[in-house]
Design a protein around this motif. Structure first.
Motif, PDB file in Angstrom:
ATOM      1  N   PHE A 137     -69.889  -9.132   6.599  1.00  0.00           N
ATOM      2  CA  PHE A 137     -68.844  -8.160   6.939  1.00  0.00           C
ATOM      3  C   PHE A 137     -69.208  -6.756   6.487  1.00  0.00           C
ATOM      4  CE2 PHE A 137     -66.924  -7.254   2.823  1.00  0.00           C
ATOM      5  CZ  PHE A 137     -67.257  -8.355   2.052  1.00  0.00           C
ATOM      6  N   ILE A 138     -68.544  -5.819   7.102  1.00  0.00           N
ATOM      7  CA  ILE A 138     -68.596  -4.434   6.634  1.00  0.00           C
ATOM      8  C   ILE A 138     -67.172  -3.879   6.659  1.00  0.00           C
ATOM      9  CG2 ILE A 138     -70.932  -3.990   7.527  1.00  0.00           C
ATOM     10  CD1 ILE A 138     -69.469  -2.252   9.743  1.00  0.00           C
ATOM     11  N   ALA A 180     -74.038   5.573   9.926  1.00  0.00           N
ATOM     12  CA  ALA A 180     -75.475   5.314   9.751  1.00  0.00           C
ATOM     13  C   ALA A 180     -75.704   4.240   8.687  1.00  0.00           C
ATOM     14  CB  ALA A 180     -76.198   6.608   9.379  1.00  0.00           C
ATOM     15  N   VAL A 181     -75.006   4.348   7.567  1.00  0.00           N
ATOM     16  CA  VAL A 181     -75.227   3.354   6.518  1.00  0.00           C
ATOM     17  C   VAL A 181     -74.682   1.992   6.979  1.00  0.00           C
ATOM     18  CG1 VAL A 181     -73.157   3.830   5.118  1.00  0.00           C
ATOM     19  CG2 VAL A 181     -75.157   2.903   4.036  1.00  0.00           C
ATOM     20  N   SER A 182     -73.604   1.997   7.757  1.00  0.00           N
ATOM     21  CA  SER A 182     -73.056   0.734   8.276  1.00  0.00           C
ATOM     22  C   SER A 182     -74.059   0.035   9.183  1.00  0.00           C
ATOM     23  CB  SER A 182     -71.765   0.973   9.063  1.00  0.00           C
ATOM     24  OG  SER A 182     -70.792   1.582   8.234  1.00  0.00           O
ATOM     25  N   ILE A 186     -75.467  -3.642   8.578  1.00  0.00           N
ATOM     26  CA  ILE A 186     -75.345  -4.715   9.579  1.00  0.00           C
ATOM     27  C   ILE A 186     -76.716  -5.370   9.784  1.00  0.00           C
ATOM     28  CG2 ILE A 186     -75.037  -5.097  12.083  1.00  0.00           C
ATOM     29  CD1 ILE A 186     -72.763  -2.915  11.872  1.00  0.00           C
ATOM     30  N   ASP A 187     -77.748  -4.537   9.952  1.00  0.00           N
ATOM     31  CA  ASP A 187     -79.098  -5.080  10.149  1.00  0.00           C
ATOM     32  C   ASP A 187     -79.529  -5.936   8.964  1.00  0.00           C
ATOM     33  OD1 ASP A 187     -79.456  -3.967  12.616  1.00  0.00           O
ATOM     34  OD2 ASP A 187     -80.456  -2.161  11.878  1.00  0.00           O
ATOM     35  N   LEU A 188     -79.262  -5.430   7.765  1.00  0.00           N
ATOM     36  CA  LEU A 188     -79.664  -6.180   6.566  1.00  0.00           C
ATOM     37  C   LEU A 188     -79.037  -7.577   6.567  1.00  0.00           C
ATOM     38  CD1 LEU A 188     -80.388  -5.247   3.090  1.00  0.00           C
ATOM     39  CD2 LEU A 188     -78.196  -6.389   3.257  1.00  0.00           C
ATOM     40  N   GLN A 189     -77.733  -7.638   6.896  1.00  0.00           N
ATOM     41  CA  GLN A 189     -77.054  -8.935   6.860  1.00  0.00           C
ATOM     42  C   GLN A 189     -77.533  -9.846   7.984  1.00  0.00           C
ATOM     43  OE1 GLN A 189     -72.752  -8.861   5.800  1.00  0.00           O
ATOM     44  NE2 GLN A 189     -72.971  -6.645   5.748  1.00  0.00           N
ATOM     45  N   ILE A 190     -77.738  -9.269   9.170  1.00  0.00           N
ATOM     46  CA  ILE A 190     -78.180 -10.101  10.305  1.00  0.00           C
ATOM     47  C   ILE A 190     -79.588 -10.629  10.035  1.00  0.00           C
ATOM     48  CG2 ILE A 190     -78.810 -10.096  12.754  1.00  0.00           C
ATOM     49  CD1 ILE A 190     -76.484  -8.174  13.261  1.00  0.00           C
TER      50      ILE A 190
END
Ligand code: CP3
Length: 338
Positions: A137-138, A180-182, A186-190
């Motif tokens: 989540f974010i 941008a940080v979101s 998102i990429d990090l979690q995916i």
């Protein structure tokens, strides 16, 4: 892996809906409270093994159909270099609230990959142990901005709305940094392996449809099209969103989370009959008697028959004083429905 939850995310309707609860990993669990005697909230969030352990607690106890990573929406503040703490019974508190262009300029632009590797480690630990999907989540840029600007939880979002209305260029600068940080988060979690992403825009229901369109939509479109490009389903949740549910769908989310102030049927009409919905038991029912909680659960299940695919959840996070046996009773009712 048990797929009931992912099937519902993909629009498949089942007789018995999948169920998980927002804030399922938290203070109503005695095993969580015991761990909190030893560690502060942010220590639990930033220690991958502990975060994974807390994520698993409600799965072991209740066998929910999805796990949600134990963390907090404030994690990207580490990327921005914003000093904050989480105060018990209050929520996120930011040392130096962001209220001017120079404050925004001072925010750093580190990526999640530079600052939040403890999150990807937690996800990797969990993916080895879970037999149900893992929700990453974010916090959405607006809700993240509201804590940064107000400095603490707020009722009227006075400073946030004032910045938005009086300094639209500063507002967009801040929203761009948060977006941008979101995206990197998102990429990090995916990449670490989460199966679905829920975007919490908890406080966005305080905005009018016009304000949503003008000050929020562009950034949300970017976020949801990014998630879509990675072939992951997204859930979009906020509270008091009855007046803007159609806008929240139109920015590109796959599944819409609704609170108890809007009925499932009304929400379904607003967002489109085939859009999967998630919700919407008022968590206060879990504080009443088992019988009262069960009765309302049945009402929601009956209503859900009239809509597209459905994920049973609460309308907002589970409350700290919730009795365990009431959670068990509601889950049994859902699983034995019909
Ligand atoms: O759902 C889960 O079980 C995963 C964990 C999770 C937490 N926070 C843990 C937490 C998730 C998904 C969140 C998201 C979050 N955090 C949101 C969006 C959801 C929502 O409730 O609207 C928001 C707005 C926050 C900000 C935040 N963090 C608040 C308002 C609070 C509560 C303050 C309080 O003490 O009542 C927190 C702290 C927090 N986040 C706790 C937990 C378990 C309590 C920490 C503790 O005291 O142990």
């Amino acid at each position: 892996m048990r797929k009931l939850f992912l099937d519902a995310c993909n629009g498949e309707k089942s007789k018995v809906p999948p169920v998980w609860f927002m804030r399922q990993a938290g203070r109503y669990l005695p095993e969580y409270r015991a761990l909190r005697e030893k560690y502060r909230m942010l220590e639990l969030c930033t220690n991958s093994e502990l975060a994974a352990e807390v994520t698993l607690m409600p799965i072991k106890r209740f066998d929910f159909d999805a796990a949600i990573l134990f963390s907090d929406i404030t994690m990207p503040y580490y990327c921005l270099g914003a000093e904050f703490s989480i105060k018990e019974g209050i929520g996120p508190v930011v040392e130096n609230p962001i209220r001017s262009e120079s404050d925004v300029n001072l925010l750093k632009e580190n990526t999640a990959q530079e600052k939040l590797n403890f999150i990807s480690d937690a996800v990797k630990i969990l993916k080895n142990q879970l037999s149900v999907p893992l929700i990453g989540f974010i916090g959405a840029p607006y809700t993240l901005a509201s804590y940064l600007i107000e400095g603490k939880p707020s009722r009227d979002f006075k400073f946030t709305k004032s910045l938005m209305l009086k300094e639209p260029l500063v507002w967009s600068k801040l929203m761009k940094k948060l977006t941008a940080v979101s995206l990197s988060y998102i990429d990090l979690q995916i990449e670490a392996g989460v199966d679905v992403i829920q975007v919490f825009d908890s406080w966005v229901g305080g905005l009018s449809p016009r304000m949503y369109e003008k000050y929020i939509s562009p950034y949300m479109k970017e976020i949801f099209s990014h998630i879509k490009s990675r072939n992951i389903k997204s859930i979009h949740f906020g509270t008091s969103t009855g007046g803007i549910l159609d806008k929240m769908k139109s920015v590109g989310a796959d599944i819409i989370g609704v609170d108890w102030r809007t009925s499932l049927i009304e929400a379904s009409i607003k967002v489109g009959k085939n859009v999967p919905l998630q919700g919407n038991l008022d968590p206060n029912f879990l504080l009443a008697t088992k019988e009262i909680a069960i009765q309302e659960t049945r009402e929601i299940l009956r209503e859900s028959e009239e809509i597209g695919s459905f994920i049973f959840n609460l309308g907002h996070g589970i409350l700290p004083t919730t009795p365990i046996e009431n959670v068990e009773a509601v889950l049994a009712e859902i699983r034995n429905y019909k």
